[in-house]
Design a protein around this motif. Structure first.
Motif, short mmCIF file in Angstrom:
data_model
loop_
_atom_site.label_atom_id
_atom_site.label_comp_id
_atom_site.label_asym_id
_atom_site.label_seq_id
_atom_site.Cartn_x
_atom_site.Cartn_y
_atom_site.Cartn_z
N HIS A 60 0.83 -1.20 0.00
CA HIS A 60 0.00 0.00 0.00
C HIS A 60 0.86 1.24 0.00
O HIS A 60 1.69 1.43 0.87
N PRO A 61 0.66 2.13 -1.02
CA PRO A 61 1.54 3.27 -1.19
C PRO A 61 1.58 4.19 0.02
O PRO A 61 2.59 4.82 0.28
N ALA A 62 0.45 4.26 0.75
CA ALA A 62 0.42 5.21 1.87
C ALA A 62 1.35 4.79 2.99
O ALA A 62 1.79 5.60 3.77
N THR A 63 1.63 3.50 3.07
CA THR A 63 2.38 3.05 4.23
C THR A 63 3.80 2.59 3.90
O THR A 63 4.53 2.18 4.77
N MET A 64 4.16 2.62 2.63
CA MET A 64 5.47 2.04 2.33
C MET A 64 6.43 3.05 1.72
O MET A 64 6.03 4.01 1.10
N SER A 65 7.71 2.78 1.93
CA SER A 65 8.71 3.50 1.18
C SER A 65 9.08 2.60 0.01
O SER A 65 8.96 1.38 0.10
N TYR A 66 9.52 3.19 -1.05
CA TYR A 66 9.83 2.39 -2.23
C TYR A 66 11.33 2.10 -2.31
O TYR A 66 11.88 2.03 -3.39
N SER A 67 11.98 1.92 -1.17
CA SER A 67 13.44 1.76 -1.21
C SER A 67 13.85 0.45 -1.89
O SER A 67 14.86 0.41 -2.60
N GLN A 68 13.08 -0.63 -1.70
CA GLN A 68 13.43 -1.89 -2.36
C GLN A 68 13.25 -1.77 -3.88
O GLN A 68 14.10 -2.24 -4.65
N GLU A 69 12.19 -1.09 -4.30
CA GLU A 69 11.95 -0.89 -5.73
C GLU A 69 13.09 -0.06 -6.34
O GLU A 69 13.59 -0.35 -7.43
N ARG A 70 13.51 0.98 -5.61
CA ARG A 70 14.59 1.81 -6.11
C ARG A 70 15.88 1.00 -6.21
O ARG A 70 16.63 1.10 -7.19
N TYR A 71 16.14 0.20 -5.18
CA TYR A 71 17.37 -0.60 -5.14
C TYR A 71 17.43 -1.57 -6.34
O TYR A 71 18.43 -1.64 -7.06
N ILE A 72 16.33 -2.27 -6.56
CA ILE A 72 16.28 -3.21 -7.69
C ILE A 72 16.38 -2.46 -9.02
O ILE A 72 17.10 -2.88 -9.94
N ALA A 73 15.68 -1.33 -9.11
CA ALA A 73 15.72 -0.55 -10.36
C ALA A 73 17.15 -0.09 -10.65
O ALA A 73 17.64 -0.20 -11.78
N GLU A 74 17.85 0.40 -9.63
CA GLU A 74 19.22 0.87 -9.85
C GLU A 74 20.14 -0.27 -10.27
O GLU A 74 20.94 -0.14 -11.18
N LEU A 75 20.01 -1.40 -9.55
CA LEU A 75 20.87 -2.55 -9.89
C LEU A 75 20.59 -3.05 -11.31
O LEU A 75 21.50 -3.38 -12.07
N ALA A 76 19.28 -3.11 -11.66
CA ALA A 76 18.90 -3.62 -12.98
C ALA A 76 19.41 -2.69 -14.08
O ALA A 76 19.92 -3.16 -15.11
N VAL A 77 19.27 -1.39 -13.86
CA VAL A 77 19.76 -0.43 -14.84
C VAL A 77 21.29 -0.54 -14.94
O VAL A 77 21.86 -0.54 -16.04
N GLN A 78 21.93 -0.66 -13.79
CA GLN A 78 23.40 -0.76 -13.79
C GLN A 78 23.87 -1.98 -14.58
O GLN A 78 24.78 -1.90 -15.39
N ARG A 79 23.19 -3.13 -14.36
CA ARG A 79 23.57 -4.34 -15.08
C ARG A 79 23.34 -4.16 -16.59
O ARG A 79 24.18 -4.57 -17.40
N ALA A 80 22.22 -3.51 -16.95
CA ALA A 80 21.93 -3.33 -18.38
C ALA A 80 22.97 -2.44 -19.06
O ALA A 80 23.28 -2.63 -20.24
N THR A 81 23.52 -1.47 -18.31
CA THR A 81 24.54 -0.61 -18.94
C THR A 81 25.83 -1.38 -19.23
O THR A 81 26.60 -0.98 -20.08
N LEU A 82 26.04 -2.49 -18.50
CA LEU A 82 27.21 -3.32 -18.83
C LEU A 82 27.05 -3.86 -20.25
O LEU A 82 28.00 -3.94 -21.03
N LEU A 83 25.80 -4.23 -20.58
CA LEU A 83 25.52 -4.73 -21.93
C LEU A 83 25.64 -3.62 -22.97
O LEU A 83 26.30 -3.80 -24.00
N THR A 84 25.01 -2.47 -22.71
CA THR A 84 25.02 -1.42 -23.74
C THR A 84 26.45 -0.97 -24.03
O THR A 84 26.82 -0.72 -25.17
N GLN A 85 27.29 -0.93 -22.99
CA GLN A 85 28.67 -0.53 -23.22
C GLN A 85 29.43 -1.59 -24.01
O GLN A 85 30.21 -1.28 -24.90
#
Ligand SMILES: Nc1ncnc2c1ncn2[C@@H]1O[C@H](COP(=O)(O)O)[C@@H](O)[C@H]1OP(=O)(O)O
Ligand SMILES: [Mg+2]
Ligand SMILES: [Mg+2]
Ligand SMILES: [Mg+2]
Length: 400
Positions: free
Chosen positions: A46-71
């Motif tokens: 529920h958005p009212a009660t949660m912080s999205y820190s896990q979503e941010r963490y996964i998003a950052e890691l996933a983006v970081q891994r994908a940049t290894l491929l693009t490079q």
């Protein structure tokens, strides 16, 4: 006798009341769990009660891994290509990065929807291209095993890669949790070795909550920008930055790494006491925003420095960390609808850095309309204190 039958009646009626209550309760519980299945954001997240820190963490890691491929794709395929008309490097990077990021979302948030730019139908018919992408994708992993495992480790097979690419077909909309993914934004910049970005945003009930953008070619410490060339000069020659934001929790940047996330620092837009001194950013491609109109707006604001031209959502990132102040994307064609994956992550990063992001009329970008920003035209981003002045100038120039 009379009293014992009265007793029996009382017991019976109590039984009826109790069983009705139990029935009502079980129907309510069932409906709730079905509701929760359909709309997971109403249950455990529920958005009212949660912080999205896990979503941010996964998003950052996933983006970081994908940049290894693009490079890897850039250095193996694009750099030094004789024919600049050959678009295959960007196709390989697009599909590969999309597969890697969707895999990470699926592993961690299996009920979420995904609106991604690419789809695999053409790739299924081009066996050679598909095999080539798989050859590059199958070896991509973060050097930190724990981080890599969190994203689901290596993809299982070429077929699995194709199926995963096709999981980005959600129609979007104003309900539930929807990720917006642009695996390579700024394809022209990518091909010419300029700016491009891997972009991922999380939209919940139409509102952007999380954004992560990897910009492999932006300097880590952009101290100054050369207004004549657009070059951003850092103190070191290190390139590669990962930007992110959570709604209400600010924006950060950190160097891109090959393994676990590097330490982050907060970023914010630069204070601009005199709007005439502001630096404005725009796209390199004249077909994507009206550079003549952009220049006329700048002139009305008394800005004399030339624009800084960058491809991709690197423009949002640049102004969010004070390398530039205003981003103008005035429409070229009346009927073009901006895509949500081209703006979701940039929108939240700029707003969390102290900026405002609107369309040419001054309305907030509306991510609840499906795969496009159907309710908006163009984009204007600036520090909150300047936004009104910029919009006034836009309205005069575009005769709105
Ligand atoms: N006519 C247009 N107006 C605005 N943006 C466009 C237009 N055509 C394409 N784009 C999109 O602009 C983005 C790049 O923006 P920038 O020039 O700022 O780097 C791309 O995602 C591209 O989408 P597409 O993926 O369809 O090429
Ligand atoms: Mg794009
Ligand atoms: Mg793209
Ligand atoms: Mg594209």
């Amino acid at each position: 006798m009379r009293s014992s039958s009265a007793n029996l009646l009382r017991v019976l009626s109590r039984l009826v009341v109790c069983s009705t209550l139990i029935l009502a309760l079980s129907v309510a519980l069932k409906t709730r769990s079905r509701f929760a299945l359909l709309f997971p954001s109403f249950s455990s997240h529920h958005p009212a009660t949660m912080s999205y820190s896990q979503e941010r963490y996964i998003a950052e890691l996933a983006v970081q891994r994908a940049t290894l491929l693009t490079q890897k794709v850039f250095f193996e395929k694009a750099k030094g290509t004789v024919s600049k008309d050959d678009k295959s490097p960007v196709t390989i990077g697009d599909f590969g990065a999309q597969a890697l990021i969707i895999q990470a979302i699926r592993k961690n948030f299996p009920n979420d929807e995904i609106v991604a730019e690419e789809e695999a139908s053409s790739l299924r018919e081009d066996k050679d291209l598909s095999a080539e992408i798989w050859r590059l994708v199958k070896d991509i992993k973060l050097e930190d095993a724990e981080s890599d495992n969190l994203l689901g480790g290596p993809l299982a097979s070429e077929q699995n890669m194709l199926d995963i690419i096709d999981e980005g077909k959600s129609a979007g909309g104003g309900k539930g949790r929807i990720w917006a993914l642009d695996p390579i934004d700024g394809t022209k910049g990518f091909l010419r070795g300029g700016q491009y970005a891997v972009c991922l945003g999380l939209i919940v009930d139409g509102d952007v909550k999380v954004g992560a953008i990897g910009t492999p070619n932006l300097p880590v410490d952009a101290a100054t920008i050369d207004a004549n060339t657009g070059a951003q000069q850092g103190e070191t020659n290190d390139n590669g930055v990962l930007f992110s934001a959570i709604l209400g929790e600010g924006a950060t940047s950190r160097p891109l790494s090959n393994g676990a996330l590097a330490p982050s620092k907060p970023i914010s837009m630069r204070p601009v006491p005199d709007i005439a001194q502001a630096v404005f950013c725009e796209g390199v491609e004249a077909a994507h925003s009206a550079q003549g109109d952009n220049a006329a707006v700048a002139e009305r604001l008394g800005i004399t420095a030339p624009s800084v031209r960058l491809d991709s959502q690197a423009k949002y990132c640049s102004i969010a960390r004070g390398s530039g102040d205003i981003y103008l994307r005035l429409p070229v064609k009346k009927d073009y609808q901006e895509k949500i994956w081209d703006h979701a992550a940039g929108d939240i990063i700029v707003r969390e850095a102290g900026g405002q992001v609107t369309d040419i009329y001054g309305a907030r970008l509306d991510f609840s309309k499906g795969r496009t920003l159907a309710a908006n035209k163009g984009v204007v981003a600036a520090p909150k204190a300047l936004q009104g002045q910029v919009i006034d100038a836009v309205k005069v120039v575009l005769k709105l």
